[in-house]
Design a protein around this motif. Sequence first.
Motif, PDB file in Angstrom:
ATOM      1  N   MET A   1       3.461  -7.137  -4.334  1.00 44.49           N
ATOM      2  CA  MET A   1       4.065  -6.542  -5.439  1.00 44.49           C
ATOM      3  C   MET A   1       5.255  -7.308  -6.044  1.00 44.49           C
ATOM      4  SD  MET A   1       6.155  -2.784  -5.537  1.00 44.49           S
ATOM      5  CE  MET A   1       5.068  -2.281  -4.277  1.00 44.49           C
ATOM      6  N   SER A   2       5.080  -7.456  -7.423  1.00 47.45           N
ATOM      7  CA  SER A   2       6.167  -8.108  -8.060  1.00 47.45           C
ATOM      8  C   SER A   2       7.447  -7.555  -8.203  1.00 47.45           C
ATOM      9  CB  SER A   2       5.493  -8.597  -9.676  1.00 47.45           C
ATOM     10  OG  SER A   2       5.642  -7.301 -10.303  1.00 47.45           O
ATOM     11  N   GLN A   3       8.462  -8.173  -8.444  1.00 48.38           N
ATOM     12  CA  GLN A   3       9.779  -7.412  -8.578  1.00 48.38           C
ATOM     13  C   GLN A   3       9.748  -6.491  -9.754  1.00 48.38           C
ATOM     14  OE1 GLN A   3      13.241  -9.854 -10.313  1.00 48.38           O
ATOM     15  NE2 GLN A   3      13.425 -10.356  -8.163  1.00 48.38           N
ATOM     16  N   ARG A   4       9.173  -6.891 -10.878  1.00 45.87           N
ATOM     17  CA  ARG A   4       9.139  -6.045 -11.972  1.00 45.87           C
ATOM     18  C   ARG A   4       8.104  -4.815 -11.493  1.00 45.87           C
ATOM     19  NH1 ARG A   4       7.550  -8.995 -16.875  1.00 45.87           N
ATOM     20  NH2 ARG A   4       9.930  -9.188 -16.785  1.00 45.87           N
ATOM     21  N   ASP A   5       7.260  -4.791 -10.871  1.00 41.98           N
ATOM     22  CA  ASP A   5       6.431  -3.702 -10.392  1.00 41.98           C
ATOM     23  C   ASP A   5       7.194  -2.871  -9.530  1.00 41.98           C
ATOM     24  OD1 ASP A   5       4.165  -4.263 -11.756  1.00 41.98           O
ATOM     25  OD2 ASP A   5       3.370  -5.305 -10.148  1.00 41.98           O
ATOM     26  N   LEU A   6       8.039  -3.311  -8.602  1.00 40.59           N
ATOM     27  CA  LEU A   6       9.048  -2.588  -7.624  1.00 40.59           C
ATOM     28  C   LEU A   6      10.137  -1.971  -8.351  1.00 40.59           C
ATOM     29  CD1 LEU A   6       9.958  -1.754  -4.802  1.00 40.59           C
ATOM     30  CD2 LEU A   6      11.131  -4.000  -4.742  1.00 40.59           C
ATOM     31  N   GLY A   8      10.024  -0.995 -11.689  1.00 38.94           N
ATOM     32  CA  GLY A   8       9.437   0.087 -12.314  1.00 38.94           C
ATOM     33  C   GLY A   8       9.048   1.639 -11.309  1.00 38.94           C
ATOM     34  N   ARG A   9       8.610   1.103 -10.182  1.00 35.27           N
ATOM     35  CA  ARG A   9       8.080   2.237  -9.441  1.00 35.27           C
ATOM     36  C   ARG A   9       9.464   2.670  -8.884  1.00 35.27           C
ATOM     37  NH1 ARG A   9       3.269  -0.035  -5.292  1.00 35.27           N
ATOM     38  NH2 ARG A   9       1.922  -0.530  -7.033  1.00 35.27           N
ATOM     39  N   ALA A  10      10.601   2.181  -8.623  1.00 38.60           N
ATOM     40  CA  ALA A  10      11.827   2.838  -7.930  1.00 38.60           C
ATOM     41  C   ALA A  10      12.550   3.172  -9.203  1.00 38.60           C
ATOM     42  CB  ALA A  10      12.420   1.628  -7.418  1.00 38.60           C
ATOM     43  N   GLY A  11      12.328   3.045 -10.657  1.00 39.42           N
ATOM     44  CA  GLY A  11      13.209   3.415 -11.555  1.00 39.42           C
ATOM     45  C   GLY A  11      14.664   2.593 -11.591  1.00 39.42           C
ATOM     46  N   LEU A  12      14.178   1.353 -11.282  1.00 35.06           N
ATOM     47  CA  LEU A  12      15.489   0.341 -11.635  1.00 35.06           C
ATOM     48  C   LEU A  12      15.341  -0.763 -12.192  1.00 35.06           C
ATOM     49  CD1 LEU A  12      16.463   0.287  -7.697  1.00 35.06           C
ATOM     50  CD2 LEU A  12      17.678   1.647  -9.306  1.00 35.06           C
ATOM     51  N   THR A  13      16.229  -1.376 -13.009  1.00 33.52           N
ATOM     52  CA  THR A  13      15.859  -2.577 -13.831  1.00 33.52           C
ATOM     53  C   THR A  13      15.418  -3.761 -12.845  1.00 33.52           C
ATOM     54  OG1 THR A  13      18.027  -3.432 -13.712  1.00 33.52           O
ATOM     55  CG2 THR A  13      17.575  -1.847 -15.518  1.00 33.52           C
ATOM     56  N   SER A  14      14.654  -4.642 -13.411  1.00 28.85           N
ATOM     57  CA  SER A  14      14.438  -5.820 -12.796  1.00 28.85           C
ATOM     58  C   SER A  14      15.516  -6.907 -12.597  1.00 28.85           C
ATOM     59  CB  SER A  14      13.414  -6.621 -13.755  1.00 28.85           C
ATOM     60  OG  SER A  14      12.177  -6.021 -13.640  1.00 28.85           O
ATOM     61  N   ALA A  15      16.615  -6.676 -13.259  1.00 26.42           N
ATOM     62  CA  ALA A  15      17.827  -7.427 -12.965  1.00 26.42           C
ATOM     63  C   ALA A  15      18.467  -6.700 -11.702  1.00 26.42           C
ATOM     64  CB  ALA A  15      18.654  -7.291 -14.102  1.00 26.42           C
ATOM     65  N   ALA A  16      18.446  -5.419 -11.560  1.00 24.86           N
ATOM     66  CA  ALA A  16      19.204  -4.922 -10.456  1.00 24.86           C
ATOM     67  C   ALA A  16      18.631  -5.195  -9.123  1.00 24.86           C
ATOM     68  CB  ALA A  16      19.247  -3.357 -10.401  1.00 24.86           C
ATOM     69  N   ARG A  34      15.431   4.869  -3.236  1.00 31.84           N
ATOM     70  CA  ARG A  34      14.127   4.836  -4.306  1.00 31.84           C
ATOM     71  C   ARG A  34      13.413   3.665  -4.158  1.00 31.84           C
ATOM     72  NH1 ARG A  34      17.940   6.034  -9.570  1.00 31.84           N
ATOM     73  NH2 ARG A  34      15.992   4.797 -10.373  1.00 31.84           N
ATOM     74  N   LEU A  35      14.162   2.381  -3.844  1.00 30.75           N
ATOM     75  CA  LEU A  35      13.525   1.356  -3.535  1.00 30.75           C
ATOM     76  C   LEU A  35      12.371   1.338  -2.588  1.00 30.75           C
ATOM     77  CD1 LEU A  35      16.274  -1.379  -3.877  1.00 30.75           C
ATOM     78  CD2 LEU A  35      14.229  -1.245  -5.380  1.00 30.75           C
ATOM     79  N   LEU A  36      12.728   1.991  -1.451  1.00 26.61           N
ATOM     80  CA  LEU A  36      11.945   1.983  -0.338  1.00 26.61           C
ATOM     81  C   LEU A  36      10.622   3.135  -0.441  1.00 26.61           C
ATOM     82  CD1 LEU A  36      14.503   2.028   2.685  1.00 26.61           C
ATOM     83  CD2 LEU A  36      12.853   0.221   1.890  1.00 26.61           C
ATOM     84  N   ASP A  37      10.962   4.218  -1.304  1.00 27.25           N
ATOM     85  CA  ASP A  37      10.142   5.155  -1.518  1.00 27.25           C
ATOM     86  C   ASP A  37       8.882   4.347  -2.324  1.00 27.25           C
ATOM     87  OD1 ASP A  37      11.354   7.183  -0.311  1.00 27.25           O
ATOM     88  OD2 ASP A  37      12.252   7.987  -2.216  1.00 27.25           O
ATOM     89  N   ALA A  38       9.261   3.463  -3.111  1.00 30.29           N
ATOM     90  CA  ALA A  38       8.331   2.594  -4.125  1.00 30.29           C
ATOM     91  C   ALA A  38       7.452   1.788  -3.548  1.00 30.29           C
ATOM     92  CB  ALA A  38       9.074   1.947  -5.026  1.00 30.29           C
ATOM     93  N   VAL A  39       7.706   1.372  -2.000  1.00 25.78           N
ATOM     94  CA  VAL A  39       7.028   0.634  -1.056  1.00 25.78           C
ATOM     95  C   VAL A  39       5.776   1.108  -0.740  1.00 25.78           C
ATOM     96  CG1 VAL A  39       7.057  -1.286   0.614  1.00 25.78           C
ATOM     97  CG2 VAL A  39       8.901  -1.071  -1.009  1.00 25.78           C
ATOM     98  N   PRO A  40       5.599   2.291  -0.028  1.00 29.60           N
ATOM     99  CA  PRO A  40       6.383   3.246   0.317  1.00 29.60           C
ATOM    100  C   PRO A  40       6.958   3.092   1.964  1.00 29.60           C
ATOM    101  CG  PRO A  40       4.496   4.257   0.669  1.00 29.60           C
ATOM    102  CD  PRO A  40       4.232   2.810   0.013  1.00 29.60           C
ATOM    103  N   MET A  41       8.179   3.389   2.182  1.00 31.79           N
ATOM    104  CA  MET A  41       8.706   3.291   3.517  1.00 31.79           C
ATOM    105  C   MET A  41       9.952   4.025   3.691  1.00 31.79           C
ATOM    106  SD  MET A  41      10.145  -0.443   5.149  1.00 31.79           S
ATOM    107  CE  MET A  41       8.536  -0.997   5.461  1.00 31.79           C
ATOM    108  N   THR A  42      10.285   4.622   4.752  1.00 31.81           N
ATOM    109  CA  THR A  42      11.400   5.403   5.002  1.00 31.81           C
ATOM    110  C   THR A  42      12.444   4.444   5.289  1.00 31.81           C
ATOM    111  OG1 THR A  42      11.386   5.725   7.266  1.00 31.81           O
ATOM    112  CG2 THR A  42      10.074   7.473   5.899  1.00 31.81           C
ATOM    113  N   MET A  43      13.765   4.874   5.190  1.00 30.63           N
ATOM    114  CA  MET A  43      14.962   3.917   5.506  1.00 30.63           C
ATOM    115  C   MET A  43      14.967   3.955   7.072  1.00 30.63           C
ATOM    116  SD  MET A  43      18.037   5.386   3.009  1.00 30.63           S
ATOM    117  CE  MET A  43      19.248   4.240   3.803  1.00 30.63           C
ATOM    118  N   SER A  44      14.461   4.906   7.815  1.00 32.73           N
ATOM    119  CA  SER A  44      14.291   4.550   9.262  1.00 32.73           C
ATOM    120  C   SER A  44      13.351   3.688   9.490  1.00 32.73           C
ATOM    121  CB  SER A  44      13.990   6.285   9.818  1.00 32.73           C
ATOM    122  OG  SER A  44      13.603   5.990  11.220  1.00 32.73           O
ATOM    123  N   GLU A  45      12.358   3.759   8.828  1.00 30.31           N
ATOM    124  CA  GLU A  45      11.135   2.391   9.245  1.00 30.31           C
ATOM    125  C   GLU A  45      11.943   1.278   8.833  1.00 30.31           C
ATOM    126  OE1 GLU A  45       7.001   4.827   8.544  1.00 30.31           O
ATOM    127  OE2 GLU A  45       8.173   4.180   6.686  1.00 30.31           O
TER     128      GLU A  45
END
Length: 174
Positions: A1-6, A8-16, A34-45
């Motif tokens: 997955m590209s940085q841009r795709d991640l 977009g899925r997480a609702g953050l900017t590519s710069a962030a 939000r980033l981990l949900d986009a992967v998907p992965m829990t914070m615990s994992e």
Amino acid sequence: MSQRDLAGRAGLTSAAVSLIEQNKSSPSVASLKRLLDAVPMTMSEFFTEVEDAGEPKYFYSEDEFIELSPQELGLGGAAARVSLRQLGDASRHSLQVLHETYPPGSDTGPDMLAHNGEEAGVVISGIIEVTVADQVRVLNPGDGYLFDSRLPHRFRNIGQGPCIVVSACTPPSF
């Protein structure tokens, strides 16, 4: 997955995402979720070391809790870091238990959290402002909360000292 795709899925900017990746910025709890949900992965994992699959483990000493928001993340700002310590490996159970520490002025980030399940907690010491949907309440020692965690929510220590909360979430989603 590209940085841009991640991003977009997480609702953050590519710069962030780029700044986080380069360790030049630290995400809030909500942004990391939000980033981990986009992967998907829990914070615990994300933060858990795999428990030995051999003999069952029922008891944990304080130093065996798993830090889900390590100091390097800078949650809540440089001077005030939230600590979310998990009891055991939540990915192997249907219940997640956290020992939470909120230094004065710290919070879970500017974005409201939302995830599947329900969560509950009891304030052990200090005070914490909890926002759930459009309701805001300041909780003192002995007070608690219980809500559907799909509702947007946020935790913020508005007191002069640290706040300790013991919480549970089911199913584990953090």
